[in-house]
Structure formats: C-alpha cells, structure tokens
Design an enzyme around this catalytic site. Structure first.
Site, short mmCIF file in Angstrom:
data_model
loop_
_atom_site.label_atom_id
_atom_site.label_comp_id
_atom_site.label_asym_id
_atom_site.label_seq_id
_atom_site.Cartn_x
_atom_site.Cartn_y
_atom_site.Cartn_z
N ARG A 52 0.85 -1.21 0.00
CA ARG A 52 0.00 0.00 0.00
C ARG A 52 0.88 1.25 0.00
O ARG A 52 1.19 1.82 1.02
CB ARG A 52 -0.92 -0.01 1.23
N GLN A 71 -8.13 -7.62 -8.57
CA GLN A 71 -8.16 -6.20 -8.96
C GLN A 71 -6.75 -5.75 -9.30
O GLN A 71 -5.79 -6.10 -8.61
CB GLN A 71 -8.74 -5.41 -7.78
N HIS A 147 0.84 3.09 -10.41
CA HIS A 147 -0.06 3.57 -9.35
C HIS A 147 0.73 4.40 -8.32
O HIS A 147 0.93 3.98 -7.17
CB HIS A 147 -0.72 2.35 -8.69
N ASP A 192 -11.80 9.90 -7.26
CA ASP A 192 -11.37 8.69 -7.98
C ASP A 192 -11.77 8.90 -9.44
O ASP A 192 -12.90 8.63 -9.83
CB ASP A 192 -12.06 7.46 -7.37
N GLU A 250 -1.63 8.80 -11.31
CA GLU A 250 -1.23 7.52 -11.89
C GLU A 250 -1.30 7.55 -13.41
O GLU A 250 -2.40 7.52 -13.98
CB GLU A 250 -2.17 6.43 -11.36
O1 TA6 Z 1 -6.30 3.82 -9.18
C1 TA6 Z 1 -7.39 4.19 -8.38
C2 TA6 Z 1 -7.98 2.92 -7.81
O2 TA6 Z 1 -8.33 2.04 -8.84
C3 TA6 Z 1 -9.19 3.27 -6.94
O3 TA6 Z 1 -10.42 2.97 -7.54
C4 TA6 Z 1 -8.90 2.50 -5.70
O4 TA6 Z 1 -9.82 2.00 -4.92
C5 TA6 Z 1 -7.49 2.22 -5.73
O5 TA6 Z 1 -7.02 2.25 -7.01
C6 TA6 Z 1 -6.79 1.30 -4.79
O6 TA6 Z 1 -6.99 -0.01 -5.22
P1 TA6 Z 1 -6.41 -1.23 -4.41
O7 TA6 Z 1 -6.77 -2.46 -5.19
O8 TA6 Z 1 -4.93 -1.02 -4.32
O9 TA6 Z 1 -7.06 -1.17 -3.06
#
Ligand code: TA6
Length: 280
Positions: A52, A71, A147, A192, A250
């Site tokens: 993170r 994700q 990111h 966001d 990002e």
């Molecule tokens: O890049 C923005 C994003 O996609 C947000 O929608 C968001 O929740 C974030 O990244 C963090 O994602 P993660 O999977 O690292 O918790």
C-alpha cells in the site's frame, strides 16, 4: 544466504531509491534528503498482498477483473527478478527488473509475456519505464498503469494542474463522464477519476516549497485518487488519517485496452522531476 528482497539505488547521501522485488514496487524515493513517496504505516509486507504505497505496477488489468481475478492484475503481487544489474555514473543510477509468465500468471491470463521495469534516478528526477513484450504466438490486449503514491505534508496545499478541459470518468459518481473545469485542482473530498487522453505533463504542487513535473510517454490517461475519510477507514492497510498526507497521480493506458501483436513490444514511461522554491 539471505535472499535480496529490496534493491537500493544510491546516487549520493541525499538521493536514493528503494525497490521491493515484490511487485517491483518502488517503496522509497529520497530526493534532496526527503521522502517523496507515500507508503502507509499499515502497509503489509507479506510478499502476497500488494504494497500500500510507493509505485505498484498495474498489469494486465486496471480495476476489477472478471471471474474473481485480482483487482489491478498480478504484476504488483508477483516476485520480479533483476534483469540488468545496477549501473552507476556520477549523474545517474539505474536498474531493470523483469517478470515473465509462469504457472500462476497463466491460470489468470493464459499468455506468454515479459515485463521489464527500468528505474533511473538522477539528482532531481526519477524515471520509470514499463516495457511489455508479447512472447506468445497469439495477440493479446491489456491495460496498465503506474499507481504512484505521492507523499504530501498536507492535502490542503496540494494542487494538480494541466487537466482543464480534459474529459474524465468520475468513479465516485458511478462512472459519470465529465469535463474538467478547473485550472488548479484541489482535493477536499473523495476523488477517484480517470482523465482520458489528457495532457502529457502535469504540474503537481506538493507544498509551497516543492513542485513535481510528471511527464508521461505513451500513457494517454491519468488517474487521480484520494480515498478521503470514509474509504480510508475501510482499508485494512491504510491509516484512518493518512488520506491527509497522500495523493495518487497515476499515468496509465486504461480507458481502452492496448492490443499487442505476437512478438511486438510496447513501452511507456513516467518521469518525475522535482523543483524547489526558496523564499527570501
Ligand atoms: O487507481 C485508483 C484505484 O483504482 C481506486 O479505484 C482505488 O480503490 C485504488 O485504485 C486502490 O486499489 P487497491 O486495489 O490497491 O485497493
């Protein structure tokens, strides 16, 4: 023998970078003796979860992935290898890491590929280049993004420029499409947004003393994210007050998928250059 998990690029006493092989995540960029990247105090370093903070690499999927796949893809949670050893001159220090398909990645995305991530540190800049090589006999498509979590003294004083008139998808408002009206964007609630086909450069006011120019090459989109209060408290690996000291800007190729033919290569980069202002 203890295995190397973190690589340090040291230019001099005041300028260095650390890269965790887990996800090839840049976890620290010290420029002029100060940390420029945010990593949460609650970040989990278990070599499983994405770190993170810092600069996690999103590939081959930005955002949620169908069929229960992770994700933001798998690049940020795989262990990368050193591709080219550290090279150092008096002006610059660099290294390249790589990730290739294996049994795990093939279960999620059945293609042969190589990713190369090059990190270059100079006195006032950090450049990151992501290269995707299609080593498969088939064509494939993907989205990708860096990111980048910036560390801020106070979100109150942060501004991002060079997005006026850009179209964006507002994820806080269920993907509503909007056009940016502001010259200088301040963050004072959850943000966001995916700015699509926007300006190649952004000026980030980090504080009244520091600015960062973010230059993109081959990344048409820019995502702007701050979870703000409510979302922050819902994230297990993020402090409930930390939204005040971070912002994600990002660069990515995310609003449409990039098609890469068999044996073709795609490269994109971000260059972050830091400027200091002295008030007399
Ligand atoms: O890049 C923005 C994003 O996609 C947000 O929608 C968001 O929740 C974030 O990244 C963090 O994602 P993660 O999977 O690292 O918790």
């Amino acid at each position: 023998m203890k295995k190397i998990e973190v690589i340090s690029l040291v230019l001099d006493d005041s300028n260095r970078v650390e890269i965790n092989l887990h996800g090839s995540t840049i976890t620290s960029w010290i420029s002029n003796k100060e940390e420029r990247l945010f990593v949460s105090e609650k970040a989990i370093f278990d070599n499983k979860k994405a770190i993170r903070g810092g600069i996690p690499i999103v590939f081959p999927q930005f955002g949620p992935w169908d069929n229960n796949r992770p994700q933001h893809g798998f690049a940020r949670t795989k262990k990368w290898k050193i591709k080219d050893e550290i090279k150092k001159t008096s002006q610059e220090v660099s290294v390249s890491l790589s990730l290739s398909d294996d049994e795990d990645t093939r279960k999620l995305w059945n293609y042969s590929f190589e990713l190369i991530f090059e990190i270059r540190l100079t006195l006032n800049s950090l450049k990151n280049t992501l290269t995707v090589i299609n080593k498969d006999s088939s064509d494939f498509d993907f989205t990708c993004l860096l990111h980048t979590y910036f560390k801020l003294p106070d979100i109150e004083n942060f501004r991002i420029h060079d997005l006026k008139t850009a179209h964006f998808i507002d994820k806080v408002e269920n993907g509503l499409e909007k056009v940016e009206q502001e010259d200088s964007i301040k963050i004072a609630s959850e943000v966001d947004r995916v700015y699509t086909n926007c300006s190649k450069n952004h000026r980030l006011e980090i504080s009244n003393k520091t600015q960062i120019i973010l230059e993109k090459t081959n990344f048409p989109d820019t995502v702007l994210w701050n979870p703000w209060i409510e979302k922050a408290t819902k994230m297990a690996d993020f402090g409930s007050e930390e939204y005040k000291i971070m912002v994600c800007v990002e660069p990515g190729y995310v609003s449409k998928r990039l098609a890469l033919k068999s044996n073709e290569t795609f490269s994109a980069s971000q260059k972050l250059t830091i400027f200091f202002f002295k008030f007399v």
